[in-house]
Design a protein around this motif. Sequence first.
Motif, mmCIF file in Angstrom:
data_model
loop_
_atom_site.group_PDB
_atom_site.id
_atom_site.type_symbol
_atom_site.label_atom_id
_atom_site.label_comp_id
_atom_site.label_asym_id
_atom_site.label_seq_id
_atom_site.Cartn_x
_atom_site.Cartn_y
_atom_site.Cartn_z
ATOM 1 N N ALA A 83 -4.477 21.947 -2.345
ATOM 2 C CA ALA A 83 -3.312 22.838 -2.451
ATOM 3 C C ALA A 83 -2.068 22.053 -2.862
ATOM 4 C CB ALA A 83 -3.075 23.556 -1.126
ATOM 5 N N LEU A 84 -1.901 20.847 -2.326
ATOM 6 C CA LEU A 84 -0.766 20.009 -2.721
ATOM 7 C C LEU A 84 -0.840 19.676 -4.206
ATOM 8 C CD1 LEU A 84 -0.287 17.418 0.194
ATOM 9 C CD2 LEU A 84 1.152 19.386 -0.364
ATOM 10 N N TYR A 85 -2.027 19.357 -4.676
ATOM 11 C CA TYR A 85 -2.201 19.040 -6.095
ATOM 12 C C TYR A 85 -1.837 20.254 -6.959
ATOM 13 C CZ TYR A 85 -4.444 17.842 -10.501
ATOM 14 O OH TYR A 85 -4.685 17.603 -11.826
ATOM 15 N N THR A 86 -2.266 21.424 -6.523
ATOM 16 C CA THR A 86 -1.954 22.652 -7.262
ATOM 17 C C THR A 86 -0.453 22.909 -7.275
ATOM 18 O OG1 THR A 86 -4.101 23.609 -6.678
ATOM 19 C CG2 THR A 86 -2.379 25.132 -7.376
ATOM 20 N N GLN A 87 0.209 22.689 -6.143
ATOM 21 C CA GLN A 87 1.660 22.873 -6.090
ATOM 22 C C GLN A 87 2.370 21.910 -7.038
ATOM 23 O OE1 GLN A 87 2.585 22.337 -1.962
ATOM 24 N NE2 GLN A 87 1.831 24.345 -1.347
ATOM 25 N N ALA A 88 1.907 20.667 -7.039
ATOM 26 C CA ALA A 88 2.567 19.647 -7.863
ATOM 27 C C ALA A 88 2.380 19.918 -9.349
ATOM 28 C CB ALA A 88 2.037 18.261 -7.505
ATOM 29 N N LEU B 291 0.838 -1.197 0.000
ATOM 30 C CA LEU B 291 0.000 0.000 0.000
ATOM 31 C C LEU B 291 0.875 1.249 0.000
ATOM 32 C CD1 LEU B 291 -2.507 -1.096 2.811
ATOM 33 C CD2 LEU B 291 -2.648 -1.580 0.354
ATOM 34 N N ARG B 292 0.443 2.249 -0.766
ATOM 35 C CA ARG B 292 1.146 3.530 -0.832
ATOM 36 C C ARG B 292 0.200 4.638 -0.394
ATOM 37 N NH1 ARG B 292 5.758 6.154 -2.011
ATOM 38 N NH2 ARG B 292 5.096 7.074 -3.977
ATOM 39 N N PRO B 293 0.670 5.564 0.458
ATOM 40 C CA PRO B 293 -0.179 6.679 0.886
ATOM 41 C C PRO B 293 -0.211 7.778 -0.176
ATOM 42 C CG PRO B 293 1.963 6.865 1.924
ATOM 43 C CD PRO B 293 1.982 5.582 1.134
ATOM 44 N N ALA C 156 -5.261 8.407 -2.749
ATOM 45 C CA ALA C 156 -5.855 7.633 -1.656
ATOM 46 C C ALA C 156 -6.173 8.533 -0.470
ATOM 47 C CB ALA C 156 -4.908 6.509 -1.237
ATOM 48 N N ALA C 157 -5.242 9.419 -0.137
ATOM 49 C CA ALA C 157 -5.452 10.311 1.017
ATOM 50 C C ALA C 157 -6.643 11.226 0.785
ATOM 51 C CB ALA C 157 -4.189 11.131 1.267
ATOM 52 N N ALA C 158 -6.676 11.875 -0.376
ATOM 53 C CA ALA C 158 -7.760 12.820 -0.652
ATOM 54 C C ALA C 158 -9.111 12.108 -0.685
ATOM 55 C CB ALA C 158 -7.497 13.529 -1.983
ATOM 56 N N THR C 159 -9.147 10.922 -1.274
ATOM 57 C CA THR C 159 -10.412 10.186 -1.392
ATOM 58 C C THR C 159 -10.926 9.735 -0.035
ATOM 59 O OG1 THR C 159 -9.810 9.394 -3.610
ATOM 60 C CG2 THR C 159 -11.538 8.185 -2.430
ATOM 61 N N LEU C 160 -10.059 9.084 0.743
ATOM 62 C CA LEU C 160 -10.494 8.501 2.011
ATOM 63 C C LEU C 160 -10.767 9.556 3.078
ATOM 64 C CD1 LEU C 160 -8.043 5.473 2.054
ATOM 65 C CD2 LEU C 160 -10.533 5.356 1.829
ATOM 66 N N VAL C 161 -9.901 10.566 3.178
ATOM 67 C CA VAL C 161 -10.093 11.591 4.211
ATOM 68 C C VAL C 161 -11.307 12.452 3.892
ATOM 69 C CG1 VAL C 161 -9.062 13.607 5.326
ATOM 70 C CG2 VAL C 161 -7.652 11.596 4.838
ATOM 71 N N ASP C 162 -11.541 12.737 2.612
ATOM 72 C CA ASP C 162 -12.721 13.513 2.240
ATOM 73 C C ASP C 162 -13.990 12.723 2.533
ATOM 74 O OD1 ASP C 162 -14.025 15.811 0.871
ATOM 75 O OD2 ASP C 162 -14.591 14.264 -0.573
ATOM 76 N N ALA D 19 1.098 13.596 -9.964
ATOM 77 C CA ALA D 19 0.706 14.266 -8.715
ATOM 78 C C ALA D 19 -0.182 13.369 -7.856
ATOM 79 C CB ALA D 19 -0.013 15.574 -9.032
ATOM 80 N N TRP D 20 -1.171 12.737 -8.467
ATOM 81 C CA TRP D 20 -2.082 11.883 -7.704
ATOM 82 C C TRP D 20 -1.381 10.659 -7.144
ATOM 83 C CZ3 TRP D 20 -5.919 14.168 -5.836
ATOM 84 C CH2 TRP D 20 -6.743 15.019 -6.574
ATOM 85 N N ASN D 21 -0.351 10.164 -7.824
ATOM 86 C CA ASN D 21 0.356 8.969 -7.359
ATOM 87 C C ASN D 21 1.458 9.283 -6.343
ATOM 88 O OD1 ASN D 21 -1.093 7.049 -8.842
ATOM 89 N ND2 ASN D 21 0.145 7.393 -10.668
ATOM 90 N N ALA D 22 1.863 10.535 -6.234
ATOM 91 C CA ALA D 22 2.873 10.913 -5.251
ATOM 92 C C ALA D 22 2.239 10.978 -3.865
ATOM 93 C CB ALA D 22 3.485 12.262 -5.611
ATOM 94 N N THR D 23 3.054 10.870 -2.837
ATOM 95 C CA THR D 23 2.542 10.979 -1.471
ATOM 96 C C THR D 23 2.535 12.445 -1.036
ATOM 97 O OG1 THR D 23 4.683 10.829 -0.337
ATOM 98 C CG2 THR D 23 3.640 8.757 -0.990
#
Length: 207
Positions: free
Chosen positions: A121-126, A22-24, A28-34, A137-141
Amino acid sequence: MIYQRPAYEEVTIAHGGNAVTLRPSLRAAATLVDRHGFPALFRALDDCNLTIISEIILSASVIRQDAAAFLCGHAGKPLFPFFLAVRQPLAELLDMFRPAPDPKAKHATGKPVPWPDFYQALYTQATGFLGWTPETAWNATPTEIDRAYAAHIDKLKAIHGSADDQAASEQDAYTPERLKEIDELGYDPAFDRDGLSVLRSKIARRA
């Protein structure tokens, strides 16, 4: 023993002859936390909530087929050994949904930002500042994006100078107030008079 987050963020869970990595990822983070929020995700591990635990494993799996095989492996068997195998690794994974603390970063003093907004914001930065593709961007942690963006800012400061450098430059400028001070003193305190004397001596010896 104190847990240390690995430099390359991922967890591998083995149980019942099957294994899943599993990779964070930001996805995955945006989907699950949202969808659930951090408190509910951690509570699902404590409550042995099979539905949410399965969702976490499927969302963060590097290879989805491995995740499906891993989850099917406990069908018809007692669930307690399964929960024992996944709880700690999944807790570590959820912790990686938050960027690793940067010892060099200044302590944040602003208003807390909701996690969905933070991930956006992380997605925008990436994609905007770093020039990564959406898929990258989506695959990076979150940690990878956070560190890469910080390094990008450091690079820009090294090339163009920082706000602190500009402030120092403005402080050194000959403002009317400073010119008045020089006039009253009869000399410029910032001027290297000793250095000028040494230079004059060298020139005189060569003449």
